[in-house]
Design an enzyme around this catalytic site. Sequence first.
Site, mmCIF file in Angstrom:
data_model
loop_
_atom_site.group_PDB
_atom_site.id
_atom_site.type_symbol
_atom_site.label_atom_id
_atom_site.label_comp_id
_atom_site.label_asym_id
_atom_site.label_seq_id
_atom_site.Cartn_x
_atom_site.Cartn_y
_atom_site.Cartn_z
ATOM 1 N N LYS A 35 9.828 148.013 12.682
ATOM 2 C CA LYS A 35 9.080 148.982 13.498
ATOM 3 C C LYS A 35 7.959 148.290 14.269
ATOM 4 O O LYS A 35 7.765 148.543 15.451
ATOM 5 C CB LYS A 35 8.534 150.090 12.587
ATOM 6 C CG LYS A 35 7.824 151.205 13.343
ATOM 7 C CD LYS A 35 7.939 152.532 12.636
ATOM 8 C CE LYS A 35 6.998 152.655 11.452
ATOM 9 N NZ LYS A 35 5.587 152.830 11.853
ATOM 10 N N ARG A 40 6.097 146.485 19.708
ATOM 11 C CA ARG A 40 5.533 145.380 20.492
ATOM 12 C C ARG A 40 6.512 144.876 21.548
ATOM 13 O O ARG A 40 6.103 144.435 22.621
ATOM 14 C CB ARG A 40 5.116 144.241 19.552
ATOM 15 C CG ARG A 40 3.848 144.594 18.749
ATOM 16 C CD ARG A 40 3.712 143.702 17.538
ATOM 17 N NE ARG A 40 2.462 143.844 16.816
ATOM 18 C CZ ARG A 40 2.189 144.797 15.935
ATOM 19 N NH1 ARG A 40 3.111 145.732 15.659
ATOM 20 N NH2 ARG A 40 1.037 144.850 15.306
ATOM 21 N N GLY A 108 1.006 155.943 14.640
ATOM 22 C CA GLY A 108 -0.300 155.286 14.713
ATOM 23 C C GLY A 108 -0.229 153.964 15.454
ATOM 24 O O GLY A 108 -1.107 153.640 16.257
ATOM 25 N N SER A 182 -6.764 145.149 9.767
ATOM 26 C CA SER A 182 -5.789 146.019 10.430
ATOM 27 C C SER A 182 -5.142 145.283 11.590
ATOM 28 O O SER A 182 -5.811 144.867 12.538
ATOM 29 C CB SER A 182 -6.488 147.287 10.930
ATOM 30 O OG SER A 182 -5.679 147.931 11.890
ATOM 31 N N ASP A 335 2.306 148.982 3.612
ATOM 32 C CA ASP A 335 3.165 150.167 3.692
ATOM 33 C C ASP A 335 4.076 150.315 2.473
ATOM 34 O O ASP A 335 4.829 151.285 2.385
ATOM 35 C CB ASP A 335 4.016 150.107 4.966
ATOM 36 C CG ASP A 335 3.166 150.276 6.218
ATOM 37 O OD1 ASP A 335 2.088 150.905 6.130
ATOM 38 O OD2 ASP A 335 3.565 149.770 7.278
ATOM 39 N N LYS A 362 -3.512 156.415 6.255
ATOM 40 C CA LYS A 362 -2.174 156.184 6.822
ATOM 41 C C LYS A 362 -1.615 157.528 7.309
ATOM 42 O O LYS A 362 -2.376 158.454 7.564
ATOM 43 C CB LYS A 362 -1.273 155.530 5.775
ATOM 44 C CG LYS A 362 -1.706 154.110 5.452
ATOM 45 C CD LYS A 362 -1.565 153.209 6.645
ATOM 46 C CE LYS A 362 -2.128 151.821 6.396
ATOM 47 N NZ LYS A 362 -2.113 151.004 7.607
ATOM 48 N N ARG A 366 -2.302 158.394 1.520
ATOM 49 C CA ARG A 366 -1.195 157.931 0.664
ATOM 50 C C ARG A 366 -1.621 157.714 -0.778
ATOM 51 O O ARG A 366 -0.798 157.820 -1.680
ATOM 52 C CB ARG A 366 -0.599 156.632 1.201
ATOM 53 C CG ARG A 366 0.380 156.876 2.276
ATOM 54 C CD ARG A 366 1.183 155.647 2.643
ATOM 55 N NE ARG A 366 1.999 156.011 3.791
ATOM 56 C CZ ARG A 366 2.419 155.181 4.731
ATOM 57 N NH1 ARG A 366 2.117 153.911 4.659
ATOM 58 N NH2 ARG A 366 3.167 155.607 5.715
ATOM 59 N N ARG A 409 7.058 157.534 4.483
ATOM 60 C CA ARG A 409 7.187 156.606 3.351
ATOM 61 C C ARG A 409 7.011 157.321 2.011
ATOM 62 O O ARG A 409 7.585 156.902 1.005
ATOM 63 C CB ARG A 409 6.234 155.429 3.516
ATOM 64 C CG ARG A 409 6.540 154.641 4.784
ATOM 65 C CD ARG A 409 6.069 153.215 4.760
ATOM 66 N NE ARG A 409 6.024 152.678 6.115
ATOM 67 C CZ ARG A 409 7.084 152.202 6.788
ATOM 68 N NH1 ARG A 409 8.269 152.163 6.223
ATOM 69 N NH2 ARG A 409 6.950 151.747 8.011
HETATM 70 C C1 S3P Z 1 1.224 148.054 11.618
HETATM 71 C C2 S3P Z 1 0.126 147.733 10.890
HETATM 72 C C3 S3P Z 1 -0.259 148.413 9.641
HETATM 73 C C4 S3P Z 1 0.876 149.259 9.082
HETATM 74 C C5 S3P Z 1 1.599 150.021 10.136
HETATM 75 C C6 S3P Z 1 2.172 149.087 11.193
HETATM 76 C C7 S3P Z 1 1.480 147.318 12.877
HETATM 77 O O1 S3P Z 1 -1.367 149.247 9.914
HETATM 78 O O2 S3P Z 1 0.382 150.142 8.096
HETATM 79 O O3 S3P Z 1 2.658 150.776 9.584
HETATM 80 O O4 S3P Z 1 2.614 147.384 13.403
HETATM 81 O O5 S3P Z 1 0.555 146.668 13.375
HETATM 82 P P1 S3P Z 1 -2.864 148.645 9.932
HETATM 83 O O6 S3P Z 1 -2.808 147.481 10.806
HETATM 84 O O7 S3P Z 1 -3.740 149.712 10.512
HETATM 85 O O8 S3P Z 1 -3.176 148.346 8.496
#
Ligand code: S3P
Length: 452
Positions: A35, A40, A108, A182, A335, A362, A366, A409
């Site tokens: 994902k 990206r 997100g 993050s 995750d 999240k 969670r 999840r």
């Molecule tokens: C992700 C980063 C993580 C992850 C999300 C995907 C990403 O979040 O929980 O499912 O693709 O950069 P955080 O970077 O906010 O921890």
Amino acid sequence: MSAITPSSHGHGAASPLTARRSAALKGRLRPPGDKSISHRSLLMGLLAIGETSIEGLLEGDDVLRTAEGCRALGAHVERLGPGSWKVQGRGLGTLAEPKEVLDFGNAGTGTRLMMGIVGGHAITATFDGDASLRKRPMRRILDPLVLMGAEVVKEAEGGRVPVTLKGTGEPTPIEYKTPVPSAQLKSAVLLAGLNSPGRTTVIETEASRDHTEKMLAYFGATITSEPYGEHGRKITLEGRPKLTPRPIIVPADPSSAAFALVAALIVPGSDIVIEGMMMNPLRVGLLDTLLEMGANIEILNKRIEGGEDVADLRVRQGALKGVDVPASRAPAMIDEYPVLAVAAGFAQGQTRMRGLSELRVKESDRLAAVADGLKATGVACSIEGDDLIVEGHGQVRGGGTVATHLDHRIAMSFLVMGLASEQPVTIDDESMIATSFPTFRPAMQQLGATFG
Ligand code: S3P
């Protein structure tokens, strides 16, 4: 061309689903595309001039929302066949202003990365999403973007979507130390910094997934990453690179593989192979933890595909023991805690997962959702500060209904539990699974999982 659009999950009636004790899982599974890399890939396609081809794209709702977002900013995005897409990019600095609200649904990652792109361009966009996204903190993204010159025209209380962001065509180069580990935050700052006339630096004290950095380098940006402190990285990006489209092959998502992996460890007699799983060191915390728990996992056929380490995993059911999971491992398995908590219920002894504060923000809270689900299914657990403690007794009663709170999840983790617990486990809504693993049900059924 075959059209495909995101579904309106989360808006219709809930669809409960029950998982039942299953016969031994057998066979091979290729999990869907990662994902993080899928989002990206589309965004890099938007920012490069010319045609980016993508194979193995995850066609989950979250990613389809990002595809829509790229179209709204002026890219031509086309699906050629299953997982096969092409993006005709507008190029850095030349993006179109979206005419409509960017509705990111449950996503997100798409929201936050796109906020970075909008923040670094002289365009204004409004971001919105479903009830889950509307609860998630966006201030962490908006703060650095404001430092770079963007303006928050409107936001919902507490820095939530709907957010209207007015970007700047001359983002100020900054050095930014992220207050939370993050990858989404790091990526937003880097993506905004792309259009800056100077050098953008992001410092993180705990290294998070590095897909944005790797892809920027692959597309021709000058970007360096060096160690910072014991667990951190310092990333430096030169602004205004010429981004050249490159073909992308998306490896299989370890966060989706996690469900079949844990299912095969707990359903008696199981013996499966998971194919082509991405083994990026910043994504394999679950694998490391399960191996410490004594899991019977063989790592086979290690290779490099699409610039990432991948391998096949042979997974066989066997006894697991409780372990202490250090907080420093959290970014590499952020995750995977819900499904690890399920595995911990089937282990012998206590598992303590430390430092889980980020789990509270999240797709759902969670930490609370996992603890409530475990209690509903007869697993003793407690929360101490930011730690989750699960008491494993080798087997799980099951039998309850688990509230999923619009969280894919949580949904998949408790379905996995129901495949091995004494009594079936019902989740209140399976619809959100489509955000990250639309083929979850048939893929698991093909291994022998019993649902319904
Ligand atoms: C992700 C980063 C993580 C992850 C999300 C995907 C990403 O979040 O929980 O499912 O693709 O950069 P955080 O970077 O906010 O921890």
